[in-house]
Write a protein that holds these residues in place. Sequence first.
Motif, PDB file in Angstrom:
ATOM      1  N   GLY A 152       0.792  -1.219   0.000  1.00  0.00           N
ATOM      2  CA  GLY A 152       0.000   0.000   0.000  1.00  0.00           C
ATOM      3  C   GLY A 152       0.825   1.270   0.000  1.00  0.00           C
ATOM      4  N   SER A 153       2.156   1.148   0.176  1.00  0.00           N
ATOM      5  CA  SER A 153       3.008   2.337   0.204  1.00  0.00           C
ATOM      6  C   SER A 153       3.055   3.019  -1.156  1.00  0.00           C
ATOM      7  CB  SER A 153       4.443   1.952   0.599  1.00  0.00           C
ATOM      8  OG  SER A 153       4.500   1.388   1.870  1.00  0.00           O
ATOM      9  N   LYS A 154       3.080   4.355  -1.133  1.00  0.00           N
ATOM     10  CA  LYS A 154       3.352   5.127  -2.347  1.00  0.00           C
ATOM     11  C   LYS A 154       4.865   5.176  -2.549  1.00  0.00           C
ATOM     12  CE  LYS A 154       1.359   9.027  -3.225  1.00  0.00           C
ATOM     13  NZ  LYS A 154       0.826  10.421  -3.116  1.00  0.00           N
ATOM     14  N   ILE A 155       5.316   4.977  -3.789  1.00  0.00           N
ATOM     15  CA  ILE A 155       6.759   4.996  -4.050  1.00  0.00           C
ATOM     16  C   ILE A 155       7.059   5.765  -5.332  1.00  0.00           C
ATOM     17  CG2 ILE A 155       7.284   2.848  -2.812  1.00  0.00           C
ATOM     18  CD1 ILE A 155       7.224   2.956  -6.654  1.00  0.00           C
ATOM     19  N   THR A 225      12.040   4.895  -3.270  1.00  0.00           N
ATOM     20  CA  THR A 225      11.913   5.786  -2.122  1.00  0.00           C
ATOM     21  C   THR A 225      10.422   6.026  -1.869  1.00  0.00           C
ATOM     22  OG1 THR A 225      14.036   6.901  -2.395  1.00  0.00           O
ATOM     23  CG2 THR A 225      12.315   8.153  -1.298  1.00  0.00           C
ATOM     24  N   VAL A 226      10.052   6.145  -0.611  1.00  0.00           N
ATOM     25  CA  VAL A 226       8.661   6.409  -0.249  1.00  0.00           C
ATOM     26  C   VAL A 226       8.255   7.794  -0.742  1.00  0.00           C
ATOM     27  CG1 VAL A 226       7.071   6.772   1.680  1.00  0.00           C
ATOM     28  CG2 VAL A 226       8.705   4.870   1.730  1.00  0.00           C
ATOM     29  N   LEU A 227       7.087   7.867  -1.335  1.00  0.00           N
ATOM     30  CA  LEU A 227       6.525   9.136  -1.809  1.00  0.00           C
ATOM     31  C   LEU A 227       5.460   9.576  -0.808  1.00  0.00           C
ATOM     32  CD1 LEU A 227       6.659  11.033  -4.354  1.00  0.00           C
ATOM     33  CD2 LEU A 227       4.640   9.806  -5.173  1.00  0.00           C
ATOM     34  N   PRO A 228       5.606  10.753  -0.222  1.00  0.00           N
ATOM     35  CA  PRO A 228       4.620  11.187   0.784  1.00  0.00           C
ATOM     36  C   PRO A 228       3.265  11.475   0.141  1.00  0.00           C
ATOM     37  CG  PRO A 228       6.171  12.949   0.289  1.00  0.00           C
ATOM     38  CD  PRO A 228       6.692  11.725  -0.398  1.00  0.00           C
ATOM     39  N   ASN A 229       2.233  11.402   0.933  1.00  0.00           N
ATOM     40  CA  ASN A 229       0.870  11.635   0.442  1.00  0.00           C
ATOM     41  C   ASN A 229       0.678  13.047  -0.093  1.00  0.00           C
ATOM     42  OD1 ASN A 229      -0.051   9.036   1.021  1.00  0.00           O
ATOM     43  ND2 ASN A 229      -0.558   9.569   3.139  1.00  0.00           N
ATOM     44  N   PRO A 232       1.757  14.341  -5.609  1.00  0.00           N
ATOM     45  CA  PRO A 232       0.910  13.583  -6.529  1.00  0.00           C
ATOM     46  C   PRO A 232       1.694  12.520  -7.283  1.00  0.00           C
ATOM     47  CG  PRO A 232       1.499  15.675  -7.515  1.00  0.00           C
ATOM     48  CD  PRO A 232       2.062  15.692  -6.118  1.00  0.00           C
ATOM     49  N   TYR A 233       1.013  11.457  -7.683  1.00  0.00           N
ATOM     50  CA  TYR A 233       1.652  10.395  -8.452  1.00  0.00           C
ATOM     51  C   TYR A 233       2.183  10.912  -9.796  1.00  0.00           C
ATOM     52  CZ  TYR A 233       0.122   6.401  -5.569  1.00  0.00           C
ATOM     53  OH  TYR A 233      -0.052   5.475  -4.567  1.00  0.00           O
ATOM     54  N   THR A 234       1.355  11.642 -10.530  1.00  0.00           N
ATOM     55  CA  THR A 234       1.704  11.976 -11.908  1.00  0.00           C
ATOM     56  C   THR A 234       2.946  12.845 -11.996  1.00  0.00           C
ATOM     57  OG1 THR A 234      -0.607  11.791 -12.603  1.00  0.00           O
ATOM     58  CG2 THR A 234       0.866  13.018 -14.043  1.00  0.00           C
ATOM     59  N   GLU A 235       2.914  14.004 -11.386  1.00  0.00           N
ATOM     60  CA  GLU A 235       4.048  14.928 -11.488  1.00  0.00           C
ATOM     61  C   GLU A 235       5.311  14.364 -10.845  1.00  0.00           C
ATOM     62  OE1 GLU A 235       0.342  17.362 -11.933  1.00  0.00           O
ATOM     63  OE2 GLU A 235       1.020  15.731 -10.627  1.00  0.00           O
ATOM     64  N   SER A 236       5.157  13.557  -9.803  1.00  0.00           N
ATOM     65  CA  SER A 236       6.314  13.039  -9.081  1.00  0.00           C
ATOM     66  C   SER A 236       7.096  12.001  -9.872  1.00  0.00           C
ATOM     67  CB  SER A 236       5.878  12.429  -7.746  1.00  0.00           C
ATOM     68  OG  SER A 236       5.284  13.401  -6.920  1.00  0.00           O
ATOM     69  N   ALA A 237       6.511  11.459 -10.936  1.00  0.00           N
ATOM     70  CA  ALA A 237       7.215  10.448 -11.722  1.00  0.00           C
ATOM     71  C   ALA A 237       8.535  10.975 -12.255  1.00  0.00           C
ATOM     72  CB  ALA A 237       6.329   9.964 -12.874  1.00  0.00           C
ATOM     73  N   PRO A 393      15.720  10.340  -1.987  1.00  0.00           N
ATOM     74  CA  PRO A 393      14.997  10.890  -0.831  1.00  0.00           C
ATOM     75  C   PRO A 393      15.141  12.409  -0.712  1.00  0.00           C
ATOM     76  CG  PRO A 393      16.203   8.913  -0.202  1.00  0.00           C
ATOM     77  CD  PRO A 393      16.672   9.270  -1.577  1.00  0.00           C
ATOM     78  N   LYS A 394      16.317  12.931  -1.071  1.00  0.00           N
ATOM     79  CA  LYS A 394      16.522  14.383  -1.012  1.00  0.00           C
ATOM     80  C   LYS A 394      15.630  15.100  -2.028  1.00  0.00           C
ATOM     81  CE  LYS A 394      21.394  13.830   0.275  1.00  0.00           C
ATOM     82  NZ  LYS A 394      22.788  13.992  -0.184  1.00  0.00           N
ATOM     83  N   LEU A 395      15.514  14.511  -3.220  1.00  0.00           N
ATOM     84  CA  LEU A 395      14.696  15.131  -4.245  1.00  0.00           C
ATOM     85  C   LEU A 395      13.219  15.144  -3.848  1.00  0.00           C
ATOM     86  CD1 LEU A 395      16.369  13.675  -7.458  1.00  0.00           C
ATOM     87  CD2 LEU A 395      16.720  15.896  -6.377  1.00  0.00           C
ATOM     88  N   VAL A 396      12.782  14.086  -3.193  1.00  0.00           N
ATOM     89  CA  VAL A 396      11.405  14.056  -2.684  1.00  0.00           C
ATOM     90  C   VAL A 396      11.191  15.203  -1.697  1.00  0.00           C
ATOM     91  CG1 VAL A 396       9.793  12.748  -1.252  1.00  0.00           C
ATOM     92  CG2 VAL A 396      11.029  11.602  -3.100  1.00  0.00           C
ATOM     93  N   LYS A 397      12.158  15.436  -0.833  1.00  0.00           N
ATOM     94  CA  LYS A 397      12.029  16.525   0.135  1.00  0.00           C
ATOM     95  C   LYS A 397      12.009  17.893  -0.558  1.00  0.00           C
ATOM     96  CE  LYS A 397      14.127  14.167   4.105  1.00  0.00           C
ATOM     97  NZ  LYS A 397      12.943  14.273   4.980  1.00  0.00           N
ATOM     98  N   LEU A 398      12.853  18.057  -1.580  1.00  0.00           N
ATOM     99  CA  LEU A 398      12.870  19.325  -2.311  1.00  0.00           C
ATOM    100  C   LEU A 398      11.513  19.596  -2.961  1.00  0.00           C
ATOM    101  CD1 LEU A 398      16.376  19.278  -4.059  1.00  0.00           C
ATOM    102  CD2 LEU A 398      15.683  20.568  -2.036  1.00  0.00           C
ATOM    103  N   ALA A 399      10.926  18.535  -3.523  1.00  0.00           N
ATOM    104  CA  ALA A 399       9.613  18.685  -4.154  1.00  0.00           C
ATOM    105  C   ALA A 399       8.537  18.939  -3.109  1.00  0.00           C
ATOM    106  CB  ALA A 399       9.280  17.434  -4.963  1.00  0.00           C
ATOM    107  N   GLU A 400       8.622  18.260  -1.981  1.00  0.00           N
ATOM    108  CA  GLU A 400       7.616  18.401  -0.924  1.00  0.00           C
ATOM    109  C   GLU A 400       7.621  19.818  -0.357  1.00  0.00           C
ATOM    110  OE1 GLU A 400       6.009  15.632   2.755  1.00  0.00           O
ATOM    111  OE2 GLU A 400       8.165  15.714   2.356  1.00  0.00           O
ATOM    112  N   ARG A 401       8.802  20.420  -0.288  1.00  0.00           N
ATOM    113  CA  ARG A 401       8.912  21.774   0.260  1.00  0.00           C
ATOM    114  C   ARG A 401       8.698  22.861  -0.790  1.00  0.00           C
ATOM    115  NH1 ARG A 401      14.192  20.996   4.273  1.00  0.00           N
ATOM    116  NH2 ARG A 401      13.281  19.313   5.514  1.00  0.00           N
ATOM    117  N   GLY A 402       8.524  22.462  -2.034  1.00  0.00           N
ATOM    118  CA  GLY A 402       8.284  23.430  -3.096  1.00  0.00           C
ATOM    119  C   GLY A 402       9.528  24.053  -3.675  1.00  0.00           C
TER     120      GLY A 402
END
Length: 440
Positions: A152-155, A225-229, A232-237, A393-402
Amino acid sequence: MALNRSSAILRKVIRGGCSSRTPAVSSYSSSLFNSYSYSIRTRSNSTESDSKGVTSSAAGYHINNGSSYMRGAVFWEPNKPLTFEDFHMPRPKANELLIKTKACGVCHSDLHVIKGELPFPSPCVVGHEITGEVVEHGPLTDSKIVQRFPVGSKIVGAFIMPCGSCFYCSKANDLCESFFAYNRAKGTLYDGETRLFFRSNGKPAYMYSMGGLAEYCVVPAHALTVLPNSLPYTESAILGCAVFTAYGAMAHAAQLLPGDSIAVIGIGGVGSSCLQIARAFGASEIIAVDVQDEKLQKAKIFGATHTINARNEDAVTKIKEITEGKGVDVAVEALGRSLTFSQCVQSVRDGGKAVMIGLTLSGAKGEVDINHLVRRQIKVIGSYGGRARQDLPKLVKLAERGTFNLEAAVSRKCKFEEAVEVYKDLDKGSIIGRAVVEIM
């Protein structure tokens, strides 16, 4: 002030981030797809049960109604139609995960394979820039992997899929020997076998990275890497290739520092990501070079302080003019052409770095003035991507913070059934930024 804030956030992410190409033909090349026809074969009923028990039952899956089959986009040979085919549900092995694919980015690397410019085993399923949901762990998978990626994890997945144990992986380099020896050379995972078998005849198909342009795919855990809720799935690809490649070029190859000047030649999906990463790193002058005004106009959104249309003026001369005759500290080639290779080398100042990230026709050569290289201490560096376990994981954080704007980077979304057409448009140079196929 905004620049300083972005740089501070980036430095914080780099220090505190958890650990665990592209080619770019773009608009510089004329379309080679004029005679390339596409077709879509009618899909079989994907919810049909497997009465012969050929594969393990998927009835426990909470996605897709427990289908035992899935569809994938198959490349057969150059100048032959890319088609949709049914496959038996792929089965993960130890330390691998079965992913329900939600989105897959459209990259020039796939296009090079489709056009026969990069040798790769066929038939194969292309697509290597994915997000999705975990639906199964392979037998004997390490318990820490199961805990980190529960069902069930988003990745989000990186296109470089490190084995985690070879010489380079042990040095946290992620220029994985197994990835190049097995996946890029043979189209398999690291036991020498593919995970894809046609439903019609049981014959194998090969995997370009994870073979992500399919409803399900098998991915080695070290590439995920885990993708936080909140994302979004589409843009995060695009984090798994376009942004991943750009970050590797900026952080590891160029080692870009605050205040450095940079020129990016080729403003496609990867090139535009380089602009955003350079801005986040605090580059002082960010020069975007392309031949399409529409791409150059959008480059300003991504952080370009100057733009050059190389169709209308000499790019090297203009870069030198902007930098008071010296050239830039770092130039990035994001197209994969002999001409732009030369432009990249000529655009850097004495002691500067020319970073090459664009893949091209297999065997293509780039020329350089040896005396200039030696006397002016020019550094020519190849960069294939980032380090999946450390950087993703760093890139996910950069995206999460805008700090990295995913929404602006993705210029087109299309349905799974439209995937074949979007590669045609990519070859024409008509996609500004990055296209993503929604498979969910």
